[in-house]
Design a protein around this motif. Structure first.
Motif, PDB file in Angstrom:
ATOM      1  N   ARG A  30      26.587  39.758  24.171  1.00  0.00           N
ATOM      2  CA  ARG A  30      25.452  39.772  25.092  1.00  0.00           C
ATOM      3  C   ARG A  30      24.490  40.911  24.753  1.00  0.00           C
ATOM      4  NH1 ARG A  30      27.018  35.908  28.523  1.00  0.00           N
ATOM      5  NH2 ARG A  30      29.166  35.880  29.326  1.00  0.00           N
ATOM      6  N   LEU A  31      25.031  42.034  24.311  1.00  0.00           N
ATOM      7  CA  LEU A  31      24.190  43.162  23.915  1.00  0.00           C
ATOM      8  C   LEU A  31      23.269  42.772  22.770  1.00  0.00           C
ATOM      9  CD1 LEU A  31      23.757  46.192  24.589  1.00  0.00           C
ATOM     10  CD2 LEU A  31      25.476  46.722  22.846  1.00  0.00           C
ATOM     11  N   ALA A  32      23.773  41.953  21.845  1.00  0.00           N
ATOM     12  CA  ALA A  32      22.982  41.487  20.703  1.00  0.00           C
ATOM     13  C   ALA A  32      22.217  40.209  21.015  1.00  0.00           C
ATOM     14  CB  ALA A  32      23.897  41.262  19.502  1.00  0.00           C
ATOM     15  N   ILE A  88      19.784  50.593  24.503  1.00  0.00           N
ATOM     16  CA  ILE A  88      20.188  51.998  24.546  1.00  0.00           C
ATOM     17  C   ILE A  88      19.061  52.851  25.127  1.00  0.00           C
ATOM     18  CG2 ILE A  88      20.686  54.020  23.109  1.00  0.00           C
ATOM     19  CD1 ILE A  88      22.278  52.132  21.256  1.00  0.00           C
ATOM     20  N   VAL A  89      17.855  52.623  24.640  1.00  0.00           N
ATOM     21  CA  VAL A  89      16.703  53.402  25.101  1.00  0.00           C
ATOM     22  C   VAL A  89      16.349  53.066  26.548  1.00  0.00           C
ATOM     23  CG1 VAL A  89      14.247  53.848  24.721  1.00  0.00           C
ATOM     24  CG2 VAL A  89      15.788  53.629  22.754  1.00  0.00           C
ATOM     25  N   ASP A  90      16.458  51.766  26.903  1.00  0.00           N
ATOM     26  CA  ASP A  90      15.976  51.292  28.204  1.00  0.00           C
ATOM     27  C   ASP A  90      17.059  51.183  29.264  1.00  0.00           C
ATOM     28  OD1 ASP A  90      13.430  51.091  27.256  1.00  0.00           O
ATOM     29  OD2 ASP A  90      13.408  48.915  27.059  1.00  0.00           O
ATOM     30  N   ALA A 107      25.192  47.578  33.225  1.00  0.00           N
ATOM     31  CA  ALA A 107      26.314  47.036  33.990  1.00  0.00           C
ATOM     32  C   ALA A 107      27.595  47.806  33.744  1.00  0.00           C
ATOM     33  CB  ALA A 107      26.519  45.567  33.635  1.00  0.00           C
ATOM     34  N   GLY A 108      27.658  48.604  32.682  1.00  0.00           N
ATOM     35  CA  GLY A 108      28.840  49.393  32.396  1.00  0.00           C
ATOM     36  C   GLY A 108      29.925  48.664  31.637  1.00  0.00           C
ATOM     37  N   SER A 109      29.620  47.480  31.070  1.00  0.00           N
ATOM     38  CA  SER A 109      30.634  46.750  30.313  1.00  0.00           C
ATOM     39  C   SER A 109      30.739  47.223  28.872  1.00  0.00           C
ATOM     40  CB  SER A 109      30.354  45.240  30.358  1.00  0.00           C
ATOM     41  OG  SER A 109      29.030  44.952  30.002  1.00  0.00           O
ATOM     42  N   VAL A 110      29.781  48.055  28.422  1.00  0.00           N
ATOM     43  CA  VAL A 110      29.822  48.707  27.109  1.00  0.00           C
ATOM     44  C   VAL A 110      29.399  50.160  27.319  1.00  0.00           C
ATOM     45  CG1 VAL A 110      28.729  48.839  24.832  1.00  0.00           C
ATOM     46  CG2 VAL A 110      29.389  46.623  25.754  1.00  0.00           C
ATOM     47  N   SER A 111      30.078  51.090  26.693  1.00  0.00           N
ATOM     48  CA  SER A 111      29.689  52.498  26.793  1.00  0.00           C
ATOM     49  C   SER A 111      28.570  52.807  25.808  1.00  0.00           C
ATOM     50  CB  SER A 111      30.884  53.406  26.508  1.00  0.00           C
ATOM     51  OG  SER A 111      31.222  53.374  25.121  1.00  0.00           O
ATOM     52  N   LEU A 112      27.896  53.919  26.018  1.00  0.00           N
ATOM     53  CA  LEU A 112      26.806  54.317  25.125  1.00  0.00           C
ATOM     54  C   LEU A 112      27.324  54.533  23.705  1.00  0.00           C
ATOM     55  CD1 LEU A 112      23.818  55.027  24.879  1.00  0.00           C
ATOM     56  CD2 LEU A 112      24.391  57.380  25.534  1.00  0.00           C
ATOM     57  N   LYS A 113      28.471  55.171  23.556  1.00  0.00           N
ATOM     58  CA  LYS A 113      29.055  55.403  22.231  1.00  0.00           C
ATOM     59  C   LYS A 113      29.370  54.084  21.543  1.00  0.00           C
ATOM     60  CE  LYS A 113      32.961  57.624  19.889  1.00  0.00           C
ATOM     61  NZ  LYS A 113      34.197  58.448  20.074  1.00  0.00           N
ATOM     62  N   GLN A 114      29.944  53.147  22.258  1.00  0.00           N
ATOM     63  CA  GLN A 114      30.259  51.847  21.686  1.00  0.00           C
ATOM     64  C   GLN A 114      28.996  51.116  21.250  1.00  0.00           C
ATOM     65  OE1 GLN A 114      32.436  50.408  25.090  1.00  0.00           O
ATOM     66  NE2 GLN A 114      34.441  50.715  24.103  1.00  0.00           N
ATOM     67  N   ALA A 115      27.936  51.242  22.035  1.00  0.00           N
ATOM     68  CA  ALA A 115      26.674  50.588  21.687  1.00  0.00           C
ATOM     69  C   ALA A 115      26.101  51.156  20.389  1.00  0.00           C
ATOM     70  CB  ALA A 115      25.672  50.748  22.833  1.00  0.00           C
ATOM     71  N   TRP A 116      26.172  52.476  20.220  1.00  0.00           N
ATOM     72  CA  TRP A 116      25.674  53.088  18.985  1.00  0.00           C
ATOM     73  C   TRP A 116      26.481  52.627  17.766  1.00  0.00           C
ATOM     74  CZ3 TRP A 116      21.195  55.019  17.955  1.00  0.00           C
ATOM     75  CH2 TRP A 116      20.452  55.684  18.936  1.00  0.00           C
ATOM     76  N   PHE A 118      28.114  49.808  17.465  1.00  0.00           N
ATOM     77  CA  PHE A 118      27.754  48.402  17.248  1.00  0.00           C
ATOM     78  C   PHE A 118      26.381  48.296  16.583  1.00  0.00           C
ATOM     79  CE2 PHE A 118      26.380  44.231  19.306  1.00  0.00           C
ATOM     80  CZ  PHE A 118      27.087  43.445  18.404  1.00  0.00           C
ATOM     81  N   LEU A 119      25.451  49.138  16.993  1.00  0.00           N
ATOM     82  CA  LEU A 119      24.120  49.156  16.380  1.00  0.00           C
ATOM     83  C   LEU A 119      24.215  49.457  14.881  1.00  0.00           C
ATOM     84  CD1 LEU A 119      21.006  49.369  16.313  1.00  0.00           C
ATOM     85  CD2 LEU A 119      21.239  51.713  17.163  1.00  0.00           C
ATOM     86  N   LEU A 120      24.980  50.471  14.513  1.00  0.00           N
ATOM     87  CA  LEU A 120      25.104  50.848  13.107  1.00  0.00           C
ATOM     88  C   LEU A 120      25.770  49.737  12.292  1.00  0.00           C
ATOM     89  CD1 LEU A 120      26.158  54.594  13.502  1.00  0.00           C
ATOM     90  CD2 LEU A 120      23.927  53.695  12.792  1.00  0.00           C
ATOM     91  N   ALA A 121      26.742  49.051  12.872  1.00  0.00           N
ATOM     92  CA  ALA A 121      27.410  47.957  12.167  1.00  0.00           C
ATOM     93  C   ALA A 121      26.424  46.831  11.865  1.00  0.00           C
ATOM     94  CB  ALA A 121      28.574  47.434  13.003  1.00  0.00           C
ATOM     95  N   GLN A 122      25.567  46.501  12.827  1.00  0.00           N
ATOM     96  CA  GLN A 122      24.577  45.438  12.614  1.00  0.00           C
ATOM     97  C   GLN A 122      23.533  45.866  11.578  1.00  0.00           C
ATOM     98  OE1 GLN A 122      23.656  43.170  16.590  1.00  0.00           O
ATOM     99  NE2 GLN A 122      24.179  45.281  17.087  1.00  0.00           N
ATOM    100  N   CYS A 123      23.127  47.122  11.626  1.00  0.00           N
ATOM    101  CA  CYS A 123      22.187  47.628  10.619  1.00  0.00           C
ATOM    102  C   CYS A 123      22.800  47.568   9.227  1.00  0.00           C
ATOM    103  CB  CYS A 123      21.778  49.061  10.951  1.00  0.00           C
ATOM    104  SG  CYS A 123      20.691  49.210  12.389  1.00  0.00           S
ATOM    105  N   GLY A 124      24.099  47.784   9.139  1.00  0.00           N
ATOM    106  CA  GLY A 124      24.774  47.680   7.849  1.00  0.00           C
ATOM    107  C   GLY A 124      24.677  46.287   7.271  1.00  0.00           C
ATOM    108  N   VAL A 125      24.842  45.276   8.112  1.00  0.00           N
ATOM    109  CA  VAL A 125      24.685  43.887   7.657  1.00  0.00           C
ATOM    110  C   VAL A 125      23.252  43.653   7.182  1.00  0.00           C
ATOM    111  CG1 VAL A 125      24.760  41.462   8.341  1.00  0.00           C
ATOM    112  CG2 VAL A 125      26.508  43.052   9.162  1.00  0.00           C
ATOM    113  N   GLY A 126      22.286  44.143   7.958  1.00  0.00           N
ATOM    114  CA  GLY A 126      20.890  43.991   7.557  1.00  0.00           C
ATOM    115  C   GLY A 126      20.593  44.656   6.231  1.00  0.00           C
TER     116      GLY A 126
END
Length: 308
Positions: A30-32, A88-90, A107-116, A118-126
């Motif tokens: 959902r985050l993505a 993350i920003v918003d 909603a608190g279903s993902v922590s800020l650290k987990q989001a970061w 996940f962000l880096l993992a997706q950027c790696g694919v890109g």
């Protein structure tokens, strides 16, 4: 920190494969925005437009299929990364807006650290996708990072964040065009400029879902700026888009056979204007989503130009 259970987001599909995914995965999906796939199309379609426009008159080859697949994978990865970064920003603003309060971070279903992470993992694919392209296209692709990084802050400093989104979401046009043609010419420039106006139109429609909440929390948008005159502005944006796309076709010296799919594309845009009711949030979302069809019609236009 104890995280809350997965919560469905207001404007996600009524049912999707995300709802059947393992519970631990759902907040990341959902985050993505995997439950709202239209964004993948709206990021990927400009790549295909630029790719096929570059082949006008010369035809499509197997390498173009390879590039098309790469751009699809890249669009999925980078749209997910962009949405993750945006959330993350918003996260504090999203908690105050009804449509976005159930997103994973507020909603608190993902922590800020987990989001970061996940962000880096997706950027790696890109990044893996990007380095498959010619050197010039890699350089052009890296140029999008400034646009992506600045986008979440635009709604705080300008009434025109939709214009910045247009510059960002359509960056695949110069990337794909330079990958295929090895240059960036007037046809590509006209298409890119036209696509920016396309995004201005459809994202103004989209922003009307949040106009009241945005006013309460101080978020700026073209929907709030134009208000009751939005229908006229969207018509103007789509009109400029049609002119610029026609110029791109002219500069590329495409066959006259492109007239039929281009006419269907333009008619589809102005049918959105005809139907637009800014007080009906559900209809605004439906019209926004219909731009997948608009983009596919434009890709078809350029395919005809390439093969006819």
């Amino acid at each position: 920190m104890q995280l809350n259970f997965d919560r469905r987001v207001a404007d996600s599909l009524p049912q999707s494969w995300v709802d059947r995914a393992p519970a631990a995965m759902r907040p990341y999906l959902r985050l993505a925005r995997y439950d709202r796939p239209v964004g993948f199309w709206l990021l990927g379609l400009p790549c295909w437009m630029g790719l096929v426009l570059a082949r006008t008159g010369s035809g499509l080859g197997w390498v173009d299929l390879y590039y098309a697949i790469l751009f699809a994978i890249g669009a999925i990865a980078m749209r997910g990364a962009g949405c993750t970064y945006n959330d993350i920003v918003d996260r504090d603003l999203d908690a105050q807006v009804g449509r976005t309060a159930d997103r994973p971070l507020p909603a608190g279903s993902v922590s800020l650290k987990q989001a970061w992470i996940f962000l880096l993992a997706q950027c790696g694919v890109g990044l893996i996708v990007l380095v498959q392209l010619p050197l010039l296209a890699i350089g052009v692709g890296l140029g999008s990072l400034v646009l992506v990084a600045a986008y979440p802050f635009m709604k705080r400093i300008t009434w025109w964040p939709q214009a910045w989104l247009g510059l960002t979401f359509n960056w695949g046009i110069p990337v794909a065009y330079t990958a295929a043609a090895g240059t960036f010419d007037l046809a590509a420039l006209a298409l890119y400029a036209g696509a920016v106006f396309w995004t201005l139109g459809y994202d103004t429609i989209y922003a009307h879902q949040d106009a009241e909440d945005d006013a309460l929390v101080g978020v700026k948008s073209t929907a709030r700026l134009f208000g009751e005159n939005s229908q006229y502005w969207v018509a103007g944006f789509y009109g400029v888009n049609a002119i610029l796309v026609a110029l791109a076709i002219w500069f590329s010296q495409a066959t006259p056979f492109v007239v039929l799919p281009f006419t269907l594309y333009t008619a589809h845009l102005f049918n959105q204007v005809r139907k637009l009711d800014i007080t009906d949030g559900a209809q605004c979302l439906a019209l926004f989503k219909s731009n997948r069809t608009s983009g596919l019609l434009l890709v078809l236009t350029f395919i005809v130009g390439a093969v006819a």
